[in-house]
Design an enzyme around this catalytic site. Structure first.
Site, PDB file in Angstrom:
ATOM      1  N   GLU A  98       2.889  14.033  36.707  1.00  0.00           N
ATOM      2  CA  GLU A  98       2.545  13.045  37.749  1.00  0.00           C
ATOM      3  C   GLU A  98       1.345  13.500  38.575  1.00  0.00           C
ATOM      4  OE1 GLU A  98       3.050   9.811  37.562  1.00  0.00           O
ATOM      5  OE2 GLU A  98       5.157  10.358  37.349  1.00  0.00           O
ATOM      6  N   ILE A 100      -1.581  13.618  37.471  1.00  0.00           N
ATOM      7  CA  ILE A 100      -2.304  14.491  36.555  1.00  0.00           C
ATOM      8  C   ILE A 100      -3.455  13.750  35.899  1.00  0.00           C
ATOM      9  CG2 ILE A 100      -2.058  15.607  34.281  1.00  0.00           C
ATOM     10  CD1 ILE A 100      -1.008  17.353  36.512  1.00  0.00           C
ATOM     11  N   GLY A 159       5.786   0.215  40.561  1.00  0.00           N
ATOM     12  CA  GLY A 159       5.345   1.450  39.936  1.00  0.00           C
ATOM     13  C   GLY A 159       5.610   1.509  38.442  1.00  0.00           C
ATOM     14  N   LEU A 160       6.031   0.387  37.824  1.00  0.00           N
ATOM     15  CA  LEU A 160       6.185   0.375  36.362  1.00  0.00           C
ATOM     16  C   LEU A 160       4.952  -0.249  35.711  1.00  0.00           C
ATOM     17  CD1 LEU A 160       9.977  -0.564  36.038  1.00  0.00           C
ATOM     18  CD2 LEU A 160       8.914   1.691  36.178  1.00  0.00           C
ATOM     19  N   ASP A 195      -2.004   4.314  32.527  1.00  0.00           N
ATOM     20  CA  ASP A 195      -1.188   3.092  32.467  1.00  0.00           C
ATOM     21  C   ASP A 195      -1.655   2.174  31.343  1.00  0.00           C
ATOM     22  OD1 ASP A 195      -0.165   4.225  34.698  1.00  0.00           O
ATOM     23  OD2 ASP A 195      -0.898   2.704  36.099  1.00  0.00           O
TER      24      ASP A 195
HETATM   25  P1  ADP Z   1       2.598  -2.253  39.699  1.00  0.00           P
HETATM   26  O1  ADP Z   1       1.464  -2.144  38.741  1.00  0.00           O
HETATM   27  O2  ADP Z   1       3.180  -0.925  40.034  1.00  0.00           O
HETATM   28  O3  ADP Z   1       3.643  -3.236  39.296  1.00  0.00           O
HETATM   29  P2  ADP Z   1       0.486  -3.172  41.398  1.00  0.00           P
HETATM   30  O4  ADP Z   1       0.406  -3.416  42.870  1.00  0.00           O
HETATM   31  O5  ADP Z   1      -0.476  -2.231  40.784  1.00  0.00           O
HETATM   32  O6  ADP Z   1       2.003  -2.766  41.081  1.00  0.00           O
HETATM   33  O7  ADP Z   1       0.289  -4.553  40.635  1.00  0.00           O
HETATM   34  C1  ADP Z   1       1.129  -5.628  40.897  1.00  0.00           C
HETATM   35  C2  ADP Z   1       0.324  -6.920  40.962  1.00  0.00           C
HETATM   36  O8  ADP Z   1      -0.030  -7.354  39.626  1.00  0.00           O
HETATM   37  C3  ADP Z   1       1.111  -8.057  41.530  1.00  0.00           C
HETATM   38  O9  ADP Z   1       1.060  -8.065  42.949  1.00  0.00           O
HETATM   39  C4  ADP Z   1       0.413  -9.260  40.925  1.00  0.00           C
HETATM   40  O10 ADP Z   1      -0.768  -9.542  41.629  1.00  0.00           O
HETATM   41  C5  ADP Z   1       0.019  -8.751  39.541  1.00  0.00           C
HETATM   42  N1  ADP Z   1       1.034  -9.123  38.527  1.00  0.00           N
HETATM   43  C6  ADP Z   1       1.737  -8.286  37.730  1.00  0.00           C
HETATM   44  N2  ADP Z   1       2.565  -8.963  36.915  1.00  0.00           N
HETATM   45  C7  ADP Z   1       2.399 -10.274  37.187  1.00  0.00           C
HETATM   46  C8  ADP Z   1       2.990 -11.495  36.693  1.00  0.00           C
HETATM   47  N3  ADP Z   1       3.923 -11.502  35.742  1.00  0.00           N
HETATM   48  N4  ADP Z   1       2.545 -12.649  37.247  1.00  0.00           N
HETATM   49  C9  ADP Z   1       1.608 -12.666  38.208  1.00  0.00           C
HETATM   50  N5  ADP Z   1       1.037 -11.566  38.698  1.00  0.00           N
HETATM   51  C10 ADP Z   1       1.423 -10.380  38.221  1.00  0.00           C
HETATM   52 MG    MG Z   2      -0.350  -1.067  39.085  1.00  0.00          MG
END
Ligand code: ADP
Ligand code: MG
Length: 386
Positions: free
Chosen positions: A35, A37, A126-127, A175
């Site tokens: 992590e 890294i 965070g996934l 990622d």
């Molecule tokens: P993580 O990548 O950890 O889930 P992030 O803040 O990096 O969190 O990214 C999340 C953002 O990606 C959401 O707020 C949205 O804007 C976008 N997103 C991800 N999946 C979807 C989805 N299925 N529909 C619409 N927007 C999405």
């Molecule tokens: Mg993200």
């Protein structure tokens, strides 16, 4: 599991028009170990999950792209003959739009289409739902011309570029790479410096990996993440006065004690160097089938992230503490950038139900928050379904 038939029906209602409608899947990811890294140029060990983002698409013969998501509001209409700009009103659409723009800037010829996204991945946890929707967008658009000949590593790089520059999130390559390149029942040992990689089979014997979502919003995540990156750059700058090293992961623990005087910087660097060692030891343990030792490395990783790197926070610390307290749990750690989001735990199969019950209870009592649990199945990377 997502009910594709129902989603297809919704697609027809939203966009009208006929068939064919194609369906694609793009996983979420966890990082087993390694992590903070990736931006230090070392080895990480991520894998693609069986939960993720689904995309339905119907290709068009004009320059119009329509985008909708069942997980967010807003109907987006893009005219490909005009410049694509960041949209302040409809934030989520910037993730797919950034990728579309970057594909066109790279010289790919992109045609119009109607797209509907839906997801069974927790978003903002965070996934990496962001990389999931980015890779999915790129994959669906390129599929028309390239089918299974899409260069997945190029796509991962392009999507990282879009997230860095178009969205403004300073993420590393891990990622996007793991979501594009995932392989069923394998983790990916990825050298973030060279992008050389190796698949590592993950057989956990009588144990399962459980993903625990703290449901804590990662509010501190961005600012602290950027601070850690700067701290690591400072350490590298100091070390380079004495040694010719390419990145912080190439430093030895003695270098840190010999040359880094500041206590905070020294602890940050100690995390990076010891975590790097734990990644390589984990790979050995997985190869040997020594799941118990692998579990110990997960717990040691969390300690290091808590004490030296200071990116855990009360919610992740509580969830990991409660997890390790349950009989049959042999390792647990935060995964992702930290300050909320998810943890993982290695749990003996026969105690999974009890594990969920106990962790839920202890976590809610101490934090007032709910924890969500997902059994981790390791899946292939982004793909065409039907
Ligand atoms: P993580 O990548 O950890 O889930 P992030 O803040 O990096 O969190 O990214 C999340 C953002 O990606 C959401 O707020 C949205 O804007 C976008 N997103 C991800 N999946 C979807 C989805 N299925 N529909 C619409 N927007 C999405
Ligand atoms: Mg993200």
């Amino acid at each position: 599991m997502i009910e594709l038939k129902r989603i297809k029906e919704l697609f027809r209602q939203l966009y009208s028009g006929g068939d064919p409608i194609y369906c694609f899947f793009s996983p979420g990811r966890i990082n087993l170990i390694g992590e903070h890294i990736d931006y230090n140029g070392g080895y990480v060990l991520p894998l693609a999950l069986s939960i993720g983002t689904y995309g339905l698409i119907r290709y068009r013969d004009d320059d119009i792209i329509q985008l909708r998501s069942l997980n967010a509001d807003g109907e987006i209409l893009i005219n490909l003959s005009k410049d694509i700009k960041y949209d302040e009103q409809c934030k989520w659409s910037n993730y797919p739009c950034g990728v579309i723009k970057y594909l066109m800037d790279e010289g790919y010829s992109i045609s119009g289409c109607d797209i509907l996204f839906t997801s069974n991945l927790p978003i903002n946890s965070g996934l990496s739902s962001s990389a999931s929707i980015e890779i999915l967008t790129g994959y669906m658009l390129l599929y028309r011309a390239f089918q299974d000949k899409i260069n997945r590593i190029d796509l991962a790089r392009l999507c990282q570029g879009a997230e860095n520059e178009f969205i403004g999130v300073n993420c590393g390559i891990m990622d996007q790479f793991s979501i594009a390149m995932g392989k069923k029942d394998n983790a990916i040992l990825l050298d973030c410096n060279t992008l050389q990689f190796k698949y590592i089979p993950v057989h956990l014997d009588k144990y399962s990996l459980i993903v625990i979502d703290t449901t804590k919003k990662r509010s501190l995540s961005n600012s602290e993440y950027n601070k850690r990156r700067i701290e690591c750059e400072k350490v590298l700058h100091i070390l380079r006065k004495h040694r010719n090293i390419e990145n912080l992961c190439k430093a030895g623990i003695d270098d840190i004690y010999d040359y880094v005087g500041d206590d905070t910087l020294r602890r940050r660097a100690r995390h990076v160097v010891t975590e790097q060692k734990r990644v390589l030891e984990s790979v050995e343990m997985l190869k040997k089938g020594d799941v118990v030792s692998f579990g110990r490395l997960l717990a040691a990783s969390h300690e290091s992230l808590r004490n030296d790197y200071e990116v855990t926070g009360i919610e992740l610390d509580t969830v990991v503490f409660e997890a390790l307290n349950v009989e049959g749990c042999i390792g647990s750690r935060m995964t992702g950038a930290g300050f909320g989001g998810c943890a993982i735990a290695l749990v003996e199969n026969r105690t999974i139900d009890e594990f969920k019950k106990q962790v839920s209870k202890g976590y809610t009592k101490k934090t007032g928050l709910r924890a969500d649990f997902y059994k981790c199945e390791i899946s292939d990377g982004c793909r065409f379904i039907e």
